[in-house]
Write a protein that holds these residues in place. Structure first.
Motif, PDB file in Angstrom:
ATOM      1  N   MET A 294     -14.009  59.212  53.091  1.00  0.00           N
ATOM      2  CA  MET A 294     -14.908  60.309  52.727  1.00  0.00           C
ATOM      3  C   MET A 294     -16.211  60.213  53.520  1.00  0.00           C
ATOM      4  N   ALA A 295     -16.758  59.011  53.659  1.00  0.00           N
ATOM      5  CA  ALA A 295     -17.992  58.848  54.421  1.00  0.00           C
ATOM      6  C   ALA A 295     -17.796  59.252  55.879  1.00  0.00           C
ATOM      7  N   LEU A 296     -16.646  58.883  56.450  1.00  0.00           N
ATOM      8  CA  LEU A 296     -16.342  59.297  57.819  1.00  0.00           C
ATOM      9  C   LEU A 296     -16.247  60.820  57.902  1.00  0.00           C
ATOM     10  N   GLY A 297     -15.655  61.441  56.889  1.00  0.00           N
ATOM     11  CA  GLY A 297     -15.568  62.898  56.866  1.00  0.00           C
ATOM     12  C   GLY A 297     -16.939  63.551  56.821  1.00  0.00           C
ATOM     13  N   TYR A 298     -17.839  63.027  55.982  1.00  0.00           N
ATOM     14  CA  TYR A 298     -19.203  63.570  55.923  1.00  0.00           C
ATOM     15  C   TYR A 298     -19.910  63.405  57.265  1.00  0.00           C
ATOM     16  N   PHE A 299     -19.709  62.263  57.897  1.00  0.00           N
ATOM     17  CA  PHE A 299     -20.316  62.012  59.208  1.00  0.00           C
ATOM     18  C   PHE A 299     -19.806  63.038  60.226  1.00  0.00           C
TER      19      PHE A 299
END
Length: 342
Positions: A294-299
């Motif tokens: 999810m953090a990679l997606g937000y990035f």
């Protein structure tokens, strides 16, 4: 023949279509299809047929994006599989035709669900939920396809996908950030945390790279049927959980800053946890290390937003309001940092 559309020389395209044996009937006409934030998309038609043509924007290109050949190859490979795609027509890297590479597919007359009102037109919450189930089933079907079996065994490097994604979007930020960008410190902080916490890859599959309802066409008469999956420019071989996570990231309200009144960000849609569970059930796989994905997606979405604003600044924006989308960068990066705060 009219040929005044910016970025589309209809006379040159007509010569190309005739040269590659595409049947033609009458004058070739075209119109720009609205809604694009990246590539230019045109509806092209004559007296008997309709096609959709995509080409890169006129300026503000960023490396590894806008890959017409990649998009056309995966559409061609997926024909006849459980994943519905528009029939491929032609593609060309010869820039003497339109001044840029392009690819063209048959027009599929389905329902576009881009805005909240389009979502409401599907019916009540039960109908919307059924459409979401169909979309997730298609995504799971994509991830279940053996790349070798459809000629995509060399479509990407299966190993190291997550590390490459972290590097790639970090590099993109260097290209698209504003001068003295107020988000720079947080972007670099999230980038460093992602690089330090890359988990083992879940498995390898064909990934779409930008999956949500407005990148599909839904049957006008049957809201549970997906007619076609579109916009494959970010597709590759990679970690399918990243595809599922990005689909969930697009539920964030800040996505409305990137795409105003976005259907996928509507409160009528299932929430993030619900979407994730539906995907896990459909795919038959657990979602380990979900916070990282999810953090990679937000990035990724934050850098995409910055890229849209960048293209607007250099004159390559293809939709109104592109100057404002970088307002989404800060909140999206903050979400990613909160997930990886440890």
């Amino acid at each position: 023949m009219a040929n005044s559309l910016n970025g589309l020389d209809l006379d040159a395209l007509d010569r190309h279509l005739r040269a590659v044996g595409v049947p033609r009937t009458g004058e070739l006409r075209a119109e720009l299809i609205s809604g694009g934030r990246s590539n230019l998309t045109f509806l092209v038609y004559d007296d008997a047929a309709k096609w959709v043509l995509r080409r890169p924007p006129l300026s503000g290109l960023t490396p590894s994006a806008h890959d017409m050949g990649r998009e056309y190859r995966v559409i061609s490979a997926l024909a006849g599989t459980a994943v519905p795609v528009p029939p491929a027509v032609t593609a060309s890297d010869d820039e003497s035709v339109l001044g840029a590479p392009f690819q063209m597919v048959e027009y599929v007359p389905g329902r576009v669900v881009r805005h909240t009102e389009d979502l409401e037109a599907l019916g009540d919450r039960t109908a919307i939920s059924e459409t979401v189930d169909a979309l997730i089933r298609v995504l799971a079907d994509l991830h279940a396809i053996d790349p070798e079996a459809v000629g995509l065994g060399d479509f990407g490097k299966p190993a190291g996908y997550l590390e490459r994604q972290v590097r790639r979007w970090g590099s993109q930020w260097e290209l698209v950030q504003r001068e003295n960008d107020p988000n720079d410190a947080d972007v670099r902080r999230l980038h460093a945390r992602l690089a330090e916490s890359v988990p083992p890859q879940s498995r390898s599959a064909i990934v779409h790279g930008d999956y949500r309802i407005d990148n599909t066409l839904i049957d006008r008469d049957d809201h549970t049927k997906v007619l076609a999956v579109l916009d494959w420019e970010m597709s590759t071989l990679g970690d399918p959980v990243s595809d599922a996570a990005l689909m969930c990231v697009y539920r964030h309200p800040m996505f409305n800053t990137i795409h105003a009144n976005a259907a996928w960000a509507s409160p009528l849609m299932p929430d993030v946890d619900d979407l994730a569970q539906r995907y896990a059930t459909a795919a038959g796989h657990s979602l380990d290390h979900w916070e990282f994905y999810m953090a990679l997606g937000y990035f990724k979405v934050a850098v995409i937003a910055a890229g849209i604003a960048y293209r607007a600044r250099v004159g390559g924006g293809v939709a109104e309001g592109t100057e404002e989308v970088d307002q989404a960068v800060g909140p999206l990066i903050a979400e990613g940092l909160a997930l990886l705060k440890g």
